[in-house]
Motif scaffolding. Sequence first.
Motif, PDB file in Angstrom:
ATOM      1  N   ARG A 154       0.828  -1.212   0.000  1.00  0.00           N
ATOM      2  CA  ARG A 154       0.000   0.000   0.000  1.00  0.00           C
ATOM      3  C   ARG A 154       0.863   1.263   0.000  1.00  0.00           C
ATOM      4  N   SER A 157       3.030   2.073  -3.378  1.00  0.00           N
ATOM      5  CA  SER A 157       2.186   2.589  -4.455  1.00  0.00           C
ATOM      6  C   SER A 157       1.853   4.061  -4.216  1.00  0.00           C
ATOM      7  N   TRP A 160       4.984   6.332  -4.880  1.00  0.00           N
ATOM      8  CA  TRP A 160       5.198   6.647  -6.296  1.00  0.00           C
ATOM      9  C   TRP A 160       4.223   7.734  -6.759  1.00  0.00           C
ATOM     10  N   PRO A 234       1.201  -0.764 -13.345  1.00  0.00           N
ATOM     11  CA  PRO A 234       2.149  -1.556 -12.548  1.00  0.00           C
ATOM     12  C   PRO A 234       1.985  -3.059 -12.713  1.00  0.00           C
ATOM     13  N   GLN A 238       4.554  -6.269 -11.388  1.00  0.00           N
ATOM     14  CA  GLN A 238       4.056  -7.125 -10.315  1.00  0.00           C
ATOM     15  C   GLN A 238       4.016  -8.580 -10.755  1.00  0.00           C
TER      16      GLN A 238
END
Length: 286
Positions: A154, A157, A160, A234, A238
């Motif tokens: 969390r 992200s 970024w 993303p 991932q």
Amino acid sequence: MLRNLKKAIDLMEVRMEGRLDIEELAKAAYMSPFHFQRMFHMLTGMTVAEYARKRKLTLAAQELAAASAKVVDVALKYGYDSPEAFAKAFRKIHGIAPSEARAPGSRLKAFPRISFHLSLKGDKDMDYRIEEKDAFEIAGVSLRTTCEDGQNLREISAFWGQSHADGTVEKLEKLTEDGITLGVCLHQNPPSSEFDYMIACIADDEAKAKEQGFEIRSVPAATWAIFTIIGPMPGAIQEGFNRIFSEWFPATGYEHAGGPEFELYTPSDASADDYRSEIWIPILKK
């Protein structure tokens, strides 16, 4: 690696009553707490804490349904500080209150003990190369986070998003000729579940980077497995990490060297289907 993870799962089952010690579990798997939690999540899709919570509540439900144990005693046995906290977690999993578990015909969910099996899918190639690289410096901004309960997923992200919004990423891109930025996991020493995540670039001009207020960190010399990732962010990065940890490591004669690992991003359209990025993992030959 899978055998070592099985040892940790075996220990987790023995220690299911009360609170689990991540460092003890990681030691059983011959990994640092950081790598144990990361590997577990990559292979299972859930955190160690999520798995333990589901297993505890499965065992608790079985006890309540099969015996006359008091709810408060079962709650304390499985590490809950209060019957209220236990009841909230129990209802979230089973859909009923703990006291209702004894009623005839009550429907309870069972989350089975996990097991690991090597699966060679072979449906997609994994493009990678092995390179040795001397130590180098990086410049950027960092975030201290933890693997516990998926907090890092969390926070990174959001980190970024903030760094794009406030112009940090753009400044880093301008510090290098190629505009490449990095996402770097810097592990702690001694190993723990906490680590620093940096949004950074190669520090070609350390003095200029410092003038702009960026931190300077060292990445030690290492042998790297470098994976080419094609696809929009993303999701592509991932999926790349998931495949590296769930398919590539178990199927090869390499293990993680324990040093920093990083994502490499080019300055083109990250939402494009043909966007190219890389994942760099420090490795050792077993």
